[in-house]
Design an enzyme around this catalytic site. Structure first.
Site, PDB file in Angstrom:
ATOM      1  N   ARG A 128      36.283  33.100  46.246  1.00  0.00           N
ATOM      2  CA  ARG A 128      36.279  33.938  45.059  1.00  0.00           C
ATOM      3  C   ARG A 128      35.618  34.506  44.313  1.00  0.00           C
ATOM      4  O   ARG A 128      34.024  33.803  44.241  1.00  0.00           O
ATOM      5  CB  ARG A 128      37.722  33.325  43.822  1.00  0.00           C
ATOM      6  CG  ARG A 128      38.077  34.853  43.004  1.00  0.00           C
ATOM      7  CD  ARG A 128      38.942  35.778  43.925  1.00  0.00           C
ATOM      8  NE  ARG A 128      40.125  35.818  42.203  1.00  0.00           N
ATOM      9  CZ  ARG A 128      40.574  37.425  42.843  1.00  0.00           C
ATOM     10  NH1 ARG A 128      40.555  37.987  43.411  1.00  0.00           N
ATOM     11  NH2 ARG A 128      41.192  37.725  41.768  1.00  0.00           N
ATOM     12  N   THR A 185      43.555  45.261  50.717  1.00  0.00           N
ATOM     13  CA  THR A 185      42.818  43.500  50.833  1.00  0.00           C
ATOM     14  C   THR A 185      43.142  43.152  51.899  1.00  0.00           C
ATOM     15  O   THR A 185      43.811  44.111  52.762  1.00  0.00           O
ATOM     16  CB  THR A 185      43.566  42.728  49.708  1.00  0.00           C
ATOM     17  OG1 THR A 185      43.209  42.694  48.603  1.00  0.00           O
ATOM     18  CG2 THR A 185      43.880  41.365  50.094  1.00  0.00           C
ATOM     19  N   ASN A 198      39.173  43.912  46.166  1.00  0.00           N
ATOM     20  CA  ASN A 198      40.289  44.376  45.267  1.00  0.00           C
ATOM     21  C   ASN A 198      40.862  45.831  46.072  1.00  0.00           C
ATOM     22  O   ASN A 198      41.496  45.670  46.286  1.00  0.00           O
ATOM     23  CB  ASN A 198      39.909  44.258  44.489  1.00  0.00           C
ATOM     24  CG  ASN A 198      41.347  44.270  42.586  1.00  0.00           C
ATOM     25  OD1 ASN A 198      42.517  43.806  43.010  1.00  0.00           O
ATOM     26  ND2 ASN A 198      40.993  45.114  41.783  1.00  0.00           N
ATOM     27  N   SER A 204      44.434  35.444  40.852  1.00  0.00           N
ATOM     28  CA  SER A 204      43.816  36.062  41.904  1.00  0.00           C
ATOM     29  C   SER A 204      45.356  36.409  42.478  1.00  0.00           C
ATOM     30  O   SER A 204      46.488  35.194  41.793  1.00  0.00           O
ATOM     31  CB  SER A 204      43.483  35.231  43.053  1.00  0.00           C
ATOM     32  OG  SER A 204      43.755  36.737  44.380  1.00  0.00           O
ATOM     33  N   GLY A 220      48.262  43.775  48.788  1.00  0.00           N
ATOM     34  CA  GLY A 220      49.221  44.049  48.188  1.00  0.00           C
ATOM     35  C   GLY A 220      49.089  43.427  46.707  1.00  0.00           C
ATOM     36  O   GLY A 220      50.081  44.137  46.219  1.00  0.00           O
TER      37      GLY A 220
HETATM   38  O1  DON Z   1      43.109  38.843  44.133  1.00  0.00           O
HETATM   39  C1  DON Z   1      43.889  39.913  43.883  1.00  0.00           C
HETATM   40  O2  DON Z   1      45.308  39.548  43.745  1.00  0.00           O
HETATM   41  C2  DON Z   1      43.353  41.165  44.275  1.00  0.00           C
HETATM   42  N1  DON Z   1      42.869  41.597  43.967  1.00  0.00           N
HETATM   43  C3  DON Z   1      44.275  41.446  45.447  1.00  0.00           C
HETATM   44  C4  DON Z   1      44.225  42.825  45.678  1.00  0.00           C
HETATM   45  C5  DON Z   1      44.962  43.159  46.913  1.00  0.00           C
HETATM   46  O3  DON Z   1      45.588  42.606  47.754  1.00  0.00           O
HETATM   47  C6  DON Z   1      44.893  45.007  46.989  1.00  0.00           C
HETATM   48  N2  DON Z   1      46.063  45.540  48.300  1.00  0.00           N
HETATM   49  N3  DON Z   1      46.439  45.755  48.675  1.00  0.00           N
END
Ligand code: DON
Length: 594
Positions: A106, A381, A401, A452, A473
């Protein structure tokens, strides 16, 4: 990174034995790793065709799941630039020769970050400041993570695994229509604020789908990483280019931030569930805890669910009620465990889940306090799932992100940076891109990792991999993983049906909002009954989720499915080339040269 215990220094062994230790360890490791992979069926579920092709090729040539994951992740950084990345971060849940591990790569807040860095003098959030431009970027973790996974578990030369990505960046690839659409949508967000158009300009042309998209700077960066490893990214030429980019745009990431960055091995969250073991993401992801809470509360309410047919009003309502409680805990208790004591055991304890489930209102919408804006738009993502012929599995989710991250391409290095700082709680009660709120547990601090929702998950039975799954998501990630698992296990769907089924999502705030993804709505009658009950049911104008699932059915057959919402491919195939013994020593330097 946790260090291996220094036995000799602590006098735990006689000095005379200490000299022999490296030899003994080497001999043990050599015999352990020299065992060739079994030939047999392997499976992949990958979010684009280029990644799928490369993953399959690596496995067919006898590479293991980790080799395939490294090659695929670098390819997606080229062909899936909205989320695949060098400038972001993520997690791997790994099952390797009977061991379960979790790698946290991360992003981390730069040293110069501070709790109120996105607030103005009046203490109000400065719009988009944690989302667009240089200051939105956390210290990237992807290259360190892939290097570290490969260092311990790879069997193919690092350099060879980067070749497909280098080729695709240098020679170009014909962009998929979905990528063209997403890129065009992104121009408006970054116009006049970042250099996004300088690099992705070709997508604006009408004939973008006919032309190969080449990324020469990215090819050169990948070539350097292929030759010098993570060292180039964190302390070499790429680090120089990244820091120069930060200086140009007033960003915070310094040479020291890069030099200090480490991927961290953490104990995965493991939970017994209906005769299986779930292996999933611990903090700093909320995903694993949330998934365990959702599955646990649903089981407590088994009698209620029995009277609630699939996708009926009562079914959606009960799930919304348990999701609401999960999000309340997430906002209060979850953050980076190296900075905040996360009560993991208490949050997943059966007695706690029983008590929480009993608070579910069977007939009406429980009230949260306050109503906040809902989810943002255009999220990306990416996740992939790989199972090799020897039964090793990689469940990998990584991200910038938002779609295309902060919109800043590192000049001279050709890769996008993340806007992951927005996953911190920028101010208590202020919702982030995904509409979720947080408190002190997830406030910004130097070097801290932002909370996250990513939930790369593996399902085992008697130590054998039965499932590998995950999705993008944002805050819908763990509610989507949860619904996919219950589609498989409660509703007897095939993997293909489970990923394609409608998904819906409720996240505490706004208290009555249920979102449904674009492709597949809830039945008309369910929607009108939910509306009559007081819910605001909205079908999104954008898709959420791109689920990638591998499943071993009860009869032992492997199946795989890629979400029709995305552009992925899933395959099961027979590997006939057993792996050769590894050609490299296991004692290569850790993620970053000291
Ligand atoms: O870490 C996380 O939960 C978010 N930054 C994830 C971002 C994400 O899944 C965007 N997508 N569709």
């Amino acid at each position: 990174m946790p260090e291996a215990p220094a036995l000799c220094e602590h006098g735990a062994m006689k000095r005379s034995l200490c000299g022999l230790l490296p030899l003994v360890v080497y001999a043990l490791l050599a015999s352990f790793f020299a065992a060739p992979l079994r030939a047999g069926p392997a499976a992949i579920a990958i979010p684009d065709s280029h990644g799928a092709e490369v993953a399959e090729a690596v496995l067919r040539e006898g590479g293991n799941a980790i080799d395939a994951a490294v090659a695929t992740a670098f390819v997606l950084a080229v062909t899936y630039p909205e989320a695949g990345n060098l400038g972001g971060g993520g997690f791997i849940t790994l099952h390797h020769q009977g061991n379960d591990r979790f790698l946290d790569f991360r992003e981390a807040a730069p040293e110069r970050a501070s709790r109120d860095m996105y607030l103005d003098a009046q203490g109000n959030y400065i719009k988009d400041s944690s989302l667009i431009g240089h200051r939105a970027a956390g210290v990237p973790g992807t290259v360190a993570g892939l290097w570290e996974a490969h260092r311990l578990y790879g069997t193919r030369p690092w350099k060879s695994l980067l070749q497909p990505a280098i080729r695709l960046a240098r020679d170009g690839f014909v962009p998929h229509p979905q990528l063209i659409e997403r890129t065009r949508e992104a121009f408006a967000d970054y116009e006049g604020k970042t250099n996004f158009r300088d690099y992705f300009g070709p997508f604006a042309a009408g004939d973008a789908a006919q032309q190969a998209f080449r990324q020469p700077e990215l090819a050169a960066t990948l070539q350097r990483i292929a030759e010098r490893g993570a060292q180039d990214f964190y302390a070499g030429r790429t680090a120089q280019l990244l820091v120069a980019e930060m200086r140009r745009g007033g960003g915070l990431i310094s040479r020291e931030d890069l030099r200090r960055y480490r991927a961290i091995w953490r104990a995965p969250l493991q939970q017994a569930w209906r005769g299986y073991t779930l292996v999933t993401a611990p903090p700093p992801s909320s995903g694993g805890i949330a998934l365990v809470q959702l599955l646990g509360m649903k089981d407590v309410l088994a009698a209620e669910f029995k009277d609630a047919p699939y996708l009926s009003r009562q079914y959606v309502h009960l799930i919304a009620e348990i999701e609401k409680r999960v999000f309340a805990d997430r906002a209060e208790y979850l953050g980076d465990p190296d900075f905040f004591k996360v009560p993991v055991n208490a949050l997943v304890a059966p007695s706690y889940l029983r008590q929480r489930a009993q608070q579910v209102d069977r007939t009406a919408i429980s009230s949260p306090t306050g109503v906040k804006p809902g989810l943002g738009e255009s999220l990306q993502t990416t996740h992939f799932s790989i199972l090799d012929a020897a039964g090793n599995a990689v469940s990998l989710t990584y991200t910038l992100n938002g779609s295309f991250g902060n919109g800043v391409v590192v000049r001279g290095a050709g890769f996008l940076l993340n806007n992951e700082m927005d996953d911190f709680s920028v101010k208590p009660g202020v919702p982030n891109l995904y509409g979720v709120v947080g408190a002190a547990a997830n406030e910004i601090a130097p070097r801290k990792r932002m909370l996250s929702s990513m939930t790369p998950t593996i399902l085992l039975k008697d130590g054998v991999v039965q499932g590998v799954l995950g999705t993008p998501g944002g805050s819908t990630i763990f509610t989507s993983v949860f619904q996919t698992l219950i589609n498989l296990f409660d509703h007897g769907m095939t993997a293909g049906e489970a990923v394609a089924a409608p998904r819906f999502h409720h996240q505490l705030l706004p208290g009555t909002l249920i979102i449904v993804s674009r492709c597949c709505n809830l039945p008309e009658q369910t929607r009108s009954e939910l509306t009559a009950m007081g819910y605001d049911v909205r079908q999104n104008s954008w898709e959420f989720g791109d689920m990638q699932v591998i499943q071993r059915t009860d009869s032992g057959t492997l199946t795989a499915a890629s979400d029709p919402r995305g552009r992925g491919q899933a395959r099961v195939f027979e590997v006939t080339t057993p792996a050769a013994a590894p050609e490299k020593p296991r004692s290569r330097p850790a993620a970053v040269a000291e």
